[in-house]
Design a protein around this motif. Structure first.
Motif, PDB file in Angstrom:
ATOM      1  N   ALA A  36       0.837  -1.201   0.000  1.00 15.20           N
ATOM      2  CA  ALA A  36       0.000   0.000   0.000  1.00 15.20           C
ATOM      3  C   ALA A  36       0.877   1.258   0.000  1.00 15.20           C
ATOM      4  CB  ALA A  36      -0.952  -0.004   1.193  1.00 15.20           C
ATOM      5  N   ILE A  37       1.963   1.231   0.758  1.00 16.75           N
ATOM      6  CA  ILE A  37       2.913   2.353   0.753  1.00 16.75           C
ATOM      7  C   ILE A  37       3.513   2.508  -0.647  1.00 16.75           C
ATOM      8  CG2 ILE A  37       5.183   3.136   1.603  1.00 16.75           C
ATOM      9  CD1 ILE A  37       3.033   3.555   3.723  1.00 16.75           C
ATOM     10  N   LEU A  38       3.895   1.389  -1.242  1.00 14.45           N
ATOM     11  CA  LEU A  38       4.468   1.417  -2.589  1.00 14.45           C
ATOM     12  C   LEU A  38       3.472   2.006  -3.588  1.00 14.45           C
ATOM     13  CD1 LEU A  38       6.812   0.731  -4.490  1.00 14.45           C
ATOM     14  CD2 LEU A  38       5.934  -1.626  -4.579  1.00 14.45           C
ATOM     15  N   ALA A  39       2.216   1.640  -3.483  1.00 15.49           N
ATOM     16  CA  ALA A  39       1.180   2.195  -4.363  1.00 15.49           C
ATOM     17  C   ALA A  39       1.051   3.698  -4.151  1.00 15.49           C
ATOM     18  CB  ALA A  39      -0.152   1.491  -4.115  1.00 15.49           C
ATOM     19  N   ASP A  40       1.092   4.136  -2.888  1.00 15.96           N
ATOM     20  CA  ASP A  40       1.032   5.573  -2.587  1.00 15.96           C
ATOM     21  C   ASP A  40       2.211   6.318  -3.202  1.00 15.96           C
ATOM     22  OD1 ASP A  40      -1.310   5.329  -1.098  1.00 15.96           O
ATOM     23  OD2 ASP A  40      -0.268   5.296   0.837  1.00 15.96           O
ATOM     24  N   VAL A  41       3.385   5.736  -3.101  1.00 14.46           N
ATOM     25  CA  VAL A  41       4.582   6.396  -3.631  1.00 14.46           C
ATOM     26  C   VAL A  41       4.500   6.480  -5.155  1.00 14.46           C
ATOM     27  CG1 VAL A  41       7.107   6.251  -3.857  1.00 14.46           C
ATOM     28  CG2 VAL A  41       6.024   5.831  -1.642  1.00 14.46           C
ATOM     29  N   PHE A  42       4.047   5.405  -5.811  1.00 14.50           N
ATOM     30  CA  PHE A  42       3.874   5.474  -7.264  1.00 14.50           C
ATOM     31  C   PHE A  42       2.847   6.541  -7.644  1.00 14.50           C
ATOM     32  CE2 PHE A  42       5.807   1.170  -8.040  1.00 14.50           C
ATOM     33  CZ  PHE A  42       6.700   1.566  -9.025  1.00 14.50           C
ATOM     34  N   THR A  92       5.297  -8.270  -4.687  1.00 14.88           N
ATOM     35  CA  THR A  92       5.107  -6.821  -4.800  1.00 14.88           C
ATOM     36  C   THR A  92       4.034  -6.505  -5.841  1.00 14.88           C
ATOM     37  OG1 THR A  92       6.792  -6.619  -6.500  1.00 14.88           O
ATOM     38  CG2 THR A  92       7.515  -6.383  -4.214  1.00 14.88           C
ATOM     39  N   LEU A  93       3.796  -5.235  -6.015  1.00 14.91           N
ATOM     40  CA  LEU A  93       2.838  -4.768  -7.011  1.00 14.91           C
ATOM     41  C   LEU A  93       3.188  -5.324  -8.380  1.00 14.91           C
ATOM     42  CD1 LEU A  93       2.642  -1.007  -5.988  1.00 14.91           C
ATOM     43  CD2 LEU A  93       1.042  -2.827  -5.406  1.00 14.91           C
ATOM     44  N   HIS A  98      -3.100  -2.792 -10.042  1.00 13.85           N
ATOM     45  CA  HIS A  98      -2.793  -3.149  -8.658  1.00 13.85           C
ATOM     46  C   HIS A  98      -2.512  -1.880  -7.843  1.00 13.85           C
ATOM     47  CE1 HIS A  98      -0.548  -6.349  -6.002  1.00 13.85           C
ATOM     48  NE2 HIS A  98      -1.536  -5.776  -5.366  1.00 13.85           N
ATOM     49  N   ILE A  99      -1.750  -0.958  -8.432  1.00 14.77           N
ATOM     50  CA  ILE A  99      -1.478   0.319  -7.766  1.00 14.77           C
ATOM     51  C   ILE A  99      -2.789   1.047  -7.497  1.00 14.77           C
ATOM     52  CG2 ILE A  99      -0.462   2.627  -8.082  1.00 14.77           C
ATOM     53  CD1 ILE A  99       1.779   1.169  -9.730  1.00 14.77           C
ATOM     54  N   ALA A 100      -3.634   1.134  -8.518  1.00 17.21           N
ATOM     55  CA  ALA A 100      -4.910   1.859  -8.386  1.00 17.21           C
ATOM     56  C   ALA A 100      -5.793   1.268  -7.295  1.00 17.21           C
ATOM     57  CB  ALA A 100      -5.648   1.862  -9.720  1.00 17.21           C
ATOM     58  N   ILE A 105      -3.291   7.911  -2.049  1.00 17.34           N
ATOM     59  CA  ILE A 105      -3.015   9.247  -2.580  1.00 17.34           C
ATOM     60  C   ILE A 105      -3.922   9.409  -3.806  1.00 17.34           C
ATOM     61  CG2 ILE A 105      -1.277  10.743  -3.663  1.00 17.34           C
ATOM     62  CD1 ILE A 105      -0.566  10.155  -0.751  1.00 17.34           C
ATOM     63  N   LEU A 106      -4.726  10.459  -3.805  1.00 15.06           N
ATOM     64  CA  LEU A 106      -5.691  10.654  -4.886  1.00 15.06           C
ATOM     65  C   LEU A 106      -5.014  11.169  -6.157  1.00 15.06           C
ATOM     66  CD1 LEU A 106      -8.597  12.312  -2.861  1.00 15.06           C
ATOM     67  CD2 LEU A 106      -8.298   9.889  -3.464  1.00 15.06           C
TER      68      LEU A 106
END
Length: 178
Positions: A36-42, A92-93, A98-100, A105-106
């Motif tokens: 989830a952190i990785l998705a936010d960073v992307f 991982t993602l 998967h990120i979405a 983070i919007l």
């Protein structure tokens, strides 16, 4: 099918089994949280690049360079996060979808955003990331994952620095000092 083909096929189809001394449920919890952190960073990386590409106005050069520097820092984080997740034996993602599904983070798909709004939105997003990282640190500390906790401490410092720079760049001159 030959025996060698079966062996090769089974090797490449086996689950990811990176050895770790973390208990399996701890590693799974940390892996889910860090994805989830990785998705936010992307998501924050792409928004920062979006603003870098679309900023305009009298402070164009300063903001353009600031956004590019911050985007580079965020992109560098992605590999560190993903590799840390893999080191504890978790996947991982795998895609934009998967990120979405995981990002908090919007997105900002507006055709035009005022530069002052760009600064404010990225500052708020970095503060959101800082909050999420602190929550992640609570979990990694609970499971005694010292290495991930150490990374998170550095990422919190980086996010706070980005938020600070964005705040300072957005400040208006104080007319009472003139």
């Amino acid at each position: 099918m030959s025996t060698n083909t079966n062996i090769i096929k089974s090797f490449f189809n086996r689950p990811l089994a990176t050895p770790t001394d973390l208990p399996p449920q701890s590693a799974k919890s940390i892996g889910l949280m860090m994805n989830a952190i990785l998705a936010d960073v992307f998501a924050l990386y792409l928004k920062t690049k979006n603003f870098h590409w679309h900023v305009s106005g009298p402070h164009f050069r300063d903001y353009h360079l600031l956004f590019d520097q911050q985007a580079s820092e965020l992109l560098a984080m992605t590999d560190e996060i993903a590799e840390r997740i893999r080191k504890i034996g978790q996947p991982t993602l795998r895609s934009i979808e998967h990120i979405a599904n995981l990002q908090r983070i919007l997105n900002n798909n507006a055709v035009y955003v005022e530069p002052s709004d760009m600064l404010a939105e990225l500052r708020e997003d970095n503060q959101t990331l800082t909050f999420n990282l602190r929550e992640a640190h609570n979990v990694t500390s609970q499971f005694r994952d010292i290495a991930t906790s150490s990374f998170i401490e550095n990422w919190v410092d980086q996010a706070e620095r980005r938020a600070w720079f964005l705040f300072e760049a957005a400040r208006m001159p104080d007319s009472s000092n003139h």
